[in-house]
Design an enzyme around this catalytic site. Structure first.
Site, PDB file in Angstrom:
ATOM      1  N   LYS A 159      46.720  10.803  39.061  1.00  0.00           N
ATOM      2  CA  LYS A 159      47.836   9.856  39.004  1.00  0.00           C
ATOM      3  C   LYS A 159      47.435   8.588  38.260  1.00  0.00           C
ATOM      4  O   LYS A 159      48.257   7.979  37.559  1.00  0.00           O
ATOM      5  CB  LYS A 159      48.306   9.510  40.419  1.00  0.00           C
TER       6      LYS A 159
ATOM      7  N   THR B 183      50.865   6.694  45.818  1.00  0.00           N
ATOM      8  CA  THR B 183      49.821   6.434  44.830  1.00  0.00           C
ATOM      9  C   THR B 183      48.865   5.431  45.457  1.00  0.00           C
ATOM     10  O   THR B 183      49.234   4.304  45.756  1.00  0.00           O
ATOM     11  CB  THR B 183      50.406   5.870  43.531  1.00  0.00           C
TER      12      THR B 183
ATOM     13  N   LYS C 270      50.283  -2.621  41.364  1.00  0.00           N
ATOM     14  CA  LYS C 270      49.278  -2.102  42.303  1.00  0.00           C
ATOM     15  C   LYS C 270      48.554  -0.903  41.710  1.00  0.00           C
ATOM     16  O   LYS C 270      47.322  -0.814  41.756  1.00  0.00           O
ATOM     17  CB  LYS C 270      49.963  -1.747  43.619  1.00  0.00           C
TER      18      LYS C 270
END
Length: 287
Positions: free
Chosen positions: A169, A94, A237
């Site tokens: 995502k 990701t 993150k």
């Protein structure tokens, strides 16, 4: 087909085990000792990403942060330094949509095909081979590697140009962030009111409140299991990337901002290396 896999962490290791059933798999990860069980089961060790790239037709990467992705591909011993023309690279990390686009262009200039294909489903999905895979890039190349993706994925969707997988995502992580906040608050409420949380979970998980997080992670919370299917520091993150992209597009997403704030609280109390369900411990002192 000779396959390379860079980054055999919590999820990557399970994916490699699935790939080994049908393919020769060359692997590289920062700590070789953590990959010993894969090597015992037939994986081939490579000393650098560049060395791996010389031996593989398809290369998967699944590392931690965007800067890791960039280094794995463009560093002094990165994949792009030695991969042959026609090699297909699939980044399962990701990461940032803009980085996915940049790598697509840079790889393309060398005749190397890039697909951004982040996954969802956690350690359970990786072990069971049922991950959701969200892909962006060139559709012709996606179709070519689809049989390989089906080795470890059950819900595989092509979304469009490079970066589309990463944007999808981000949508996924926005939902999870708010959902996990709701799960933790619901369990806190149930316990504070004197209810049996197991019974509450049995009632609400099958109704309109039902979700993957409620069904799979809430039971872990009740069992005191906070081990990572996905690390909190990686989730932070992801949420930061989603917030950055949202602001770039002129969006105001207060639910996303609240989820990020909650997870940063979890990090501040030492839960960075725990699974996303450990967010519950932020609320625990109210009981």
């Amino acid at each position: 087909m000779k396959i390379g896999f860079i980054g055999t962490g919590v999820m990557g290791k399970s994916i490699v085990f699935h790939l080994l059933k049908e393919h020769t798999v060359h692997i590289y990860t920062r700590t070789k000792q953590k990959a010993e069980d894969l090597l015992t089961n037939g994986a081939v060790w490579e000393e650098t990403p560049a060395a791996l790239a010389t031996n593989c037709d398809v290369i998967f990467t699944m590392v931690g942060y965007p800067e890791d992705v960039l280094n794995v591909y463009t560093g002094e011993e990165g994949v792009f330094t030695s991969a042959s023309e026609g090699t297909i690279c699939i980044d399962l990390t990701t990461s940032k949509p803009e980085l996915a686009k940049a790598l697509f262009e840079k790889g393309g200039s060398k005749g190397i095909h890039m697909i951004d294909a982040p996954v969802s489903g956690g350690d359970t999905g990786a072990k069971n081979g049922t991950l959701s895979i969200m892909a962006g890039g060139e559709e012709r190349i996606f179709r070519e590697v689809l049989p390989v993706l089906e080795t470890f994925g059950a819900n595989i969707v092509f979304h469009g140009e490079a970066g589309s997988g990463q944007h999808t995502k981000m949508s996924n992580q926005i939902v999870i962030g708010s959902t996990m906040t709701g799960v933790c608050e619901a369990l806190t409420y149930a316990m504070k009111s004197g209810l049996d949380p197991e019974k509450v979970l049995a009632s609400i998980s099958q109704g309109a409140a039902g979700s993957w997080s409620l069904s799979h992670l809430a039971p872990r919370i009740l069992n005191g299991d906070y081990e990572p299917g996905f690390y909190i520091h990686h989730f932070i993150k992801d949420l930061k990337i989603a917030l950055e992209e949202s602001k770039r597009m002129g969006l105001s997403l207060p639910g996303l901002e609240l989820a990020l704030k909650s997870y940063e609280q979890a990090k501040d109390i030492g839960l960075s290396e725990k699974g996303t369900q450990a967010l519950y411990k932020v609320y625990e002192d109210q009981l």
